[in-house]
Design a protein around this motif. Sequence first.
Motif, PDB file in Angstrom:
ATOM      1  N   UNK A  99      38.724  41.542  31.711  1.00 15.74           N
ATOM      2  CA  UNK A  99      38.258  40.941  32.958  1.00 15.74           C
ATOM      3  C   UNK A  99      39.289  39.902  33.379  1.00 15.74           C
ATOM      4  N   UNK A 100      39.903  40.125  34.520  1.00 10.01           N
ATOM      5  CA  UNK A 100      40.952  39.230  35.010  1.00 10.01           C
ATOM      6  C   UNK A 100      40.429  38.388  36.159  1.00 10.01           C
ATOM      7  N   UNK A 101      40.638  37.066  36.102  1.00  7.53           N
ATOM      8  CA  UNK A 101      40.149  36.212  37.188  1.00  7.53           C
ATOM      9  C   UNK A 101      40.872  36.510  38.492  1.00  7.53           C
ATOM     10  N   UNK A 102      40.106  36.487  39.586  1.00 11.59           N
ATOM     11  CA  UNK A 102      40.666  36.701  40.913  1.00 11.59           C
ATOM     12  C   UNK A 102      40.031  35.713  41.876  1.00 11.59           C
ATOM     13  N   UNK A 103      40.448  35.751  43.125  1.00 15.12           N
ATOM     14  CA  UNK A 103      39.927  34.799  44.113  1.00 15.12           C
ATOM     15  C   UNK A 103      38.441  35.030  44.394  1.00 15.12           C
ATOM     16  N   UNK A 104      37.949  36.230  44.104  1.00 14.44           N
ATOM     17  CA  UNK A 104      36.538  36.542  44.382  1.00 14.44           C
ATOM     18  C   UNK A 104      35.682  36.648  43.118  1.00 14.44           C
ATOM     19  N   UNK A 105      36.261  36.333  41.962  1.00 13.67           N
ATOM     20  CA  UNK A 105      35.502  36.423  40.718  1.00 13.67           C
ATOM     21  C   UNK A 105      36.346  37.014  39.615  1.00 13.67           C
ATOM     22  N   UNK A 106      35.875  38.104  39.032  1.00 10.41           N
ATOM     23  CA  UNK A 106      36.613  38.785  37.961  1.00 10.41           C
ATOM     24  C   UNK A 106      36.726  40.272  38.290  1.00 10.41           C
ATOM     25  N   UNK A 107      37.891  40.831  37.997  1.00 12.37           N
ATOM     26  CA  UNK A 107      38.132  42.256  38.169  1.00 12.37           C
ATOM     27  C   UNK A 107      38.208  42.911  36.800  1.00 12.37           C
ATOM     28  N   UNK A 108      37.427  43.974  36.602  1.00 19.10           N
ATOM     29  CA  UNK A 108      37.421  44.666  35.313  1.00 19.10           C
ATOM     30  C   UNK A 108      38.401  45.823  35.316  1.00 19.10           C
ATOM     31  N   UNK A 109      39.053  46.036  34.169  1.00 20.29           N
ATOM     32  CA  UNK A 109      39.936  47.187  33.988  1.00 20.29           C
ATOM     33  C   UNK A 109      39.754  47.717  32.575  1.00 20.29           C
ATOM     34  N   UNK A 110      39.609  49.019  32.443  1.00 25.25           N
ATOM     35  CA  UNK A 110      39.502  49.642  31.129  1.00 25.25           C
ATOM     36  C   UNK A 110      40.909  49.846  30.578  1.00 25.25           C
ATOM     37  N   UNK A 111      41.191  49.236  29.419  1.00 28.03           N
ATOM     38  CA  UNK A 111      42.508  49.348  28.796  1.00 28.03           C
ATOM     39  C   UNK A 111      42.613  50.568  27.892  1.00 28.03           C
ATOM     40  N   UNK A 112      41.482  50.974  27.317  1.00 23.21           N
ATOM     41  CA  UNK A 112      41.506  52.154  26.455  1.00 23.21           C
ATOM     42  C   UNK A 112      40.121  52.779  26.389  1.00 23.21           C
ATOM     43  N   UNK A 113      40.074  54.085  26.491  1.00 19.43           N
ATOM     44  CA  UNK A 113      38.862  54.871  26.281  1.00 19.43           C
ATOM     45  C   UNK A 113      38.961  55.553  24.917  1.00 19.43           C
ATOM     46  N   UNK A 114      38.081  55.235  24.005  1.00 20.22           N
ATOM     47  CA  UNK A 114      38.096  55.896  22.700  1.00 20.22           C
ATOM     48  C   UNK A 114      37.595  57.327  22.863  1.00 20.22           C
ATOM     49  N   UNK A 115      38.211  58.246  22.120  1.00 23.50           N
ATOM     50  CA  UNK A 115      37.943  59.671  22.330  1.00 23.50           C
ATOM     51  C   UNK A 115      37.470  60.390  21.079  1.00 23.50           C
ATOM     52  N   UNK A 116      37.269  59.660  19.978  1.00 25.90           N
ATOM     53  CA  UNK A 116      36.855  60.335  18.765  1.00 25.90           C
ATOM     54  C   UNK A 116      38.045  60.851  17.981  1.00 25.90           C
TER      55      UNK A 116
END
Length: 419
Positions: free
Chosen positions: A93-110
């Motif tokens: 979650x990165x701070x921005x002027x309107x709050x926080x923006x979420x970004x998925x860094x990794x999707x686990x796949x088994x």
Amino acid sequence: MEKYFIKCTIISVGICTVILGGCGTKAQTLPLSQLSATAQALASHRTEHILYSFRKQPDGSQPLGGLAIDTRGNLYGTTKFGGTAVSGTVYVLSPSSTGYTERILHNFSGPPDGNYPTGSLSVDSQGTLYGTTQVGGAQAQYGTVFDLKPSGTGYAERILHSFNPFYSSDGAYPYSGVVIDNNGVLYGTTSAGGYGGQGTVFILKPSGSGYERDGWGFGEGNDGVAPYGGLLLEKHGFLYGTTSQGGAKDFGTVFKVKASGIVFPKVIHTFNGSNGASPQSSLVLGKNGSIYGTTVEGGAANSGTIFRLSVHNRASTETVLYSFNGSADGAHPYGAPLLGARGVIYGTAAGGGAFGNGVVYALTPSGTGYTERTVYSFKGKPDGSAPNGALIFTKTKELLGTTQFGGKADRGTVFAINP
């Protein structure tokens, strides 16, 4: 039913009225706060705002661990489920002027990747993230240790170790994250595996392009069983941790071991029910050398405790700072306590509160004891529910944490509270 609640069900704990003698341990209980339900509800009217509500696929779902924060205020964490393969995610979650923006860094796949990360992340000085997955891996699917290194516009994942308890008494099923020393050595626990099949403390040392595993297993019940919490690494080269079961009364232990790997873990405290039961969080070191922690069960109402250990030579003295009543004040603290200014201790309890969805609490020194205050009672949906992880501070001393459920889609939240 999630693993934290499954553990609570499996470990059946009765309320003990006997104070244990032996193991070099003494127990002392401080006066409990007598706050009324009305006062608790009034005290919970603090400013809380949801920084992010998880939405399941392709987003994450059910964050169980706490948060890690970098110097720029970015918040890193894991979700046990969700993502493109429904096997969990690492998010920022990165701070921005309107709050926080979420970004998925990794999707686990088994397999051969991991599945179901449940612990918090660690971040080194280069911005590399380290963590564990409960299962998955390249071999017998008993869990992994991984890192995520910044690479261009994204992150590159690498499996540092895949656990296999059938090979050289390796561990199995890590629930918490890892701690890192100045040499890049990783330390953690597994809830099972090892020589006795009752859990391990593991060490991963950088070696060439990979890592070399070392560590110890818990071989007998009195040594402890099933360490779910992470490790505390203190400056003299000792590791401290807890086991959720085992010990003389089978209510769990606190152990100490040299990080160099010369000797096996030594039990320095045994829980007996009345002084706490089933510790499942990491421990925290205070300024005076005392160690602080929580137990999920036990205490006056079998709803958990907050404790302090004064360690001296081969013995320790425990003080129960607070026993939860299981009602408006909260119940079942899974996360580690957070030590604040002027001796105030903050934390979360997964149950109880004014709405039965858990609380953020504060313990304030008062005379010879502590007074508990409910900072916030979670309401459920669209608010959060079941906070399991530890809290962290921002630079402005806001409290940040996660809830396993609640939020707009009832998939969990990241929240901030002004205490």
